[in-house]
Design an enzyme around this catalytic site. Structure first.
Site, PDB file in Angstrom:
ATOM      1  N   ILE A 293       3.143   3.908  -3.913  1.00  0.00           N
ATOM      2  CA  ILE A 293       2.120   4.960  -3.975  1.00  0.00           C
ATOM      3  C   ILE A 293       2.570   6.272  -3.341  1.00  0.00           C
ATOM      4  CG2 ILE A 293      -0.170   5.569  -3.031  1.00  0.00           C
ATOM      5  CD1 ILE A 293      -0.939   2.637  -3.501  1.00  0.00           C
ATOM      6  N   ASP A 294       3.029   6.185  -2.099  1.00  0.00           N
ATOM      7  CA  ASP A 294       3.252   7.403  -1.318  1.00  0.00           C
ATOM      8  C   ASP A 294       4.184   8.427  -1.969  1.00  0.00           C
ATOM      9  OD1 ASP A 294       1.691   6.005   0.386  1.00  0.00           O
ATOM     10  OD2 ASP A 294       3.289   5.477   1.776  1.00  0.00           O
TER      11      ASP A 294
ATOM     12  N   HIS B  83       0.817  -1.195   0.000  1.00  0.00           N
ATOM     13  CA  HIS B  83       0.000   0.000   0.000  1.00  0.00           C
ATOM     14  C   HIS B  83       0.861   1.261   0.000  1.00  0.00           C
ATOM     15  CE1 HIS B  83      -2.706   3.071   1.478  1.00  0.00           C
ATOM     16  NE2 HIS B  83      -3.723   2.263   1.363  1.00  0.00           N
ATOM     17  N   CYS B  84       2.157   1.123   0.333  1.00  0.00           N
ATOM     18  CA  CYS B  84       2.943   2.330   0.618  1.00  0.00           C
ATOM     19  C   CYS B  84       3.968   2.697  -0.451  1.00  0.00           C
ATOM     20  CB  CYS B  84       3.668   2.157   1.950  1.00  0.00           C
ATOM     21  SG  CYS B  84       2.550   1.886   3.321  1.00  0.00           S
ATOM     22  N   ILE B  85       4.976   1.845  -0.631  1.00  0.00           N
ATOM     23  CA  ILE B  85       6.146   2.252  -1.427  1.00  0.00           C
ATOM     24  C   ILE B  85       5.783   2.596  -2.882  1.00  0.00           C
ATOM     25  CG2 ILE B  85       8.563   1.687  -1.962  1.00  0.00           C
ATOM     26  CD1 ILE B  85       7.982   1.734   1.034  1.00  0.00           C
TER      27      ILE B  85
END
Ligand SMILES: NC(=O)c1ccc[n+]([C@@H]2O[C@H](COP(=O)([O-])OP(=O)(O)OC[C@H]3O[C@@H](n4cnc5c(N)ncnc54)[C@H](O)[C@@H]3O)[C@@H](O)[C@H]2O)c1
Length: 437
Positions: A274-275, A270-272
């Site tokens: 996208i953020d 969910h993070c790398i």
């Protein structure tokens, strides 16, 4: 402030956690373990029912822990948002994905802020934990919360504290990972630090909401760029017939100035993936390009294509085409030993393999079947592994290196193994069948 400290110390505060996912549930657990009453809010009725029956929704949080929290009266989940009135603090852990155009999708932040605004009362603390671009809490959240007439920093406290959850990490838990916190005012910051100290070991106060928001983005940009760097080196070294894994192992013996990052079939989670693009989007408003982030994104998104090329080359050696070949993908989760398949490179690999005419199956011990996601709907069921079934595929693609796979058995029985994670490093028999990708 003294009163708040006393209330927290005497465990008389009630904490609301809004968004009971991979971040919200572990956070709720930490407060409950500290003996503080938690009300969990979510819009997903199914989740609420499961949690209130004392069962977990996440593999690495055991049912027994949820059961204990519920039975002790320290945790209750609800979709009744009017109960937000009854809590002293609301900690928000809702998703922050990207839109189809790869821009921040702020709908969950906006909707949850609107819900909180409806029930907000003087003296409450509102902390956002969702990963987001610097400026979100002040520019987007505060005005929505203030729409009910209360003033942030005066009538209620507003803070931002990024979640640094690393699902499946056995060395660190929500409790032991230091908590970066920024407040709208000094009092907001102190109020938030006092509350979090009751459940989490180390506070890292920073001077502003924006510094806290930027710290989280920086952590993820750092990972994204370093992973891109090793992915690029993997392709270069492969051409030179040098094994990237051996090189990393050797380089990592340097006792200073080197942190090991590992290549893979693409970025997941969910993070790398996208953020960093939250920052890219915000930086554009300041007329600033984020070239490192864009370049890393370009390299990382190319990795599944690289893996497909390696499979095609390996099949070609066997006078076979990918079209019509039977491929088994091992591991659907985006990283080992977890059950989260969001943004998993395995999904893209399966779609690319199908596009090229391969017949694809998968196995994942933690994901029995695929469910519809925002942009994908594979409609697949995990196949049971056996020596015989492994032998029935033209190639077995190790996409996620789950610990409980028997890699000796896989190498012994598969006709061809494409290993994107160096999972077969210790395998001795059948090495000739293994192609690293
Ligand atoms: N998963 C991780 O490892 C991780 C790590 C660090 C940070 N984060 C960040 O934390 C945030 C949450 O991620 P997650 O992985 O827990 O997401 P998730 O999808 O697992 O959970 C989010 C939950 O919020 C609920 N929700 C959505 N809108 C809501 C609303 N208006 N009111 C109440 N509930 C609502 C959803 O139903 C869901 O249960 C994201 O910003 C993410 O980037 C995630």
């Amino acid at each position: 402030m003294k009163e708040w400290e006393k209330k927290v110390r005497n465990k008389k505060v009630i904490v609301g956690v809004l968004g009971l996912g991979y971040v919200g549930l572990p956070l709720a657990r930490e407060f409950a373990l500290a003996g503080i009453k938690v009300v969990g809010f979510d819009i997903d009725e199914k989740k609420i029912k499961i949690l209130n029956s004392g069962k977990s929704i996440i593999k690495h949080i055991p049912n027994s822990q949820v059961k204990t929290m519920v039975q002790a009266g320290l945790f209750k989940a609800t979709s009744n948002m009017s109960r937000l009135r009854n809590v002293d603090a609301v900690l928000v852990c809702v998703p922050t994905p990207l839109t189809k155009n790869r821009e921040p999708d702020m709908q969950f932040i906006i909707k949850s802020s609107q819900t909180i605004a409806k029930y907000l009362r003087p003296g409450q603390l509102v902390t956002f934990e969702s990963t987001t671009y610097p400026g979100t809490t002040r520019e987007l959240v505060a005005p929505i919360l203030e729409s009910n007439g209360l003033k942030a920093g005066k009538d209620f406290h507003l803070a931002y504290s990024p979640e640094r959850e690393d699902p499946g990490n056995k060395n660190f838990t929500t409790k032991t990972i230091p908590k970066v916190i920024g407040g709208l005012t000094k009092k907001c910051l102190d109020t938030a630090c006092t509350l979090y100290s009751a459940a989490i070991d180390t506070m890292v106060p920073v001077s502003s909401l924006e510094a806290a928001e930027a710290a989280k983005i920086m952590e993820n940009v750092y990972r994204c760029i370093n992973i891109a760097m090793v992915n690029e080196l993997k392709m270069v070294f492969d051409r030179m017939n040098i094994d990237i894994w051996e090189v990393i192992r050797a380089a990592a013996t340097k006792p200073f100035g080197f942190n090991a990052f590992y290549p893979g079939p693409g970025l997941g989670g969910h993070c790398i993936p996208i953020d960093p693009f939250y920052l890219t989007w915000k930086a554009r408003q300041f007329g600033m390009p984020t070239r490192f982030i864009e370049l890393a994104g370009e390299i990382n998104t190319n990795m599944p294509h690289y893996v497909i090329t390696k499979i095609m080359e390996a099949l070609n050696e066997k006078k076979k085409s990918l079209k019509g070949s039977k491929i088994l993908v091992l591991g659907l989760a985006y990283k080992k030993d977890i059950d989260d398949l969001r943004e998993s490179p395995s999904i893209e690999l399966i779609e690319l393999l199908r596009e090229k005419g391969a017949k694809v199956d998968y196995n994942d011990p933690y994901i029995a079947k695929t469910h519809k996601q925002r942009e994908h709907d594979l409609q697949m069921v995990s196949k049971k592994l056996s020596a015989k079934m492994l032998a029935g595929y033209d190639a077995v693609l190790i996409s996620t290196d789950h610990t409980n796979y028997d890699y000796d058995c896989i190498a012994a029985n598969a006709k061809l193994v494409i290993d994107t994670r160096n999972a077969t490093a210790k395998v001795r028999k059948g090495r000739k069948k293994i192609v690293k990708a």
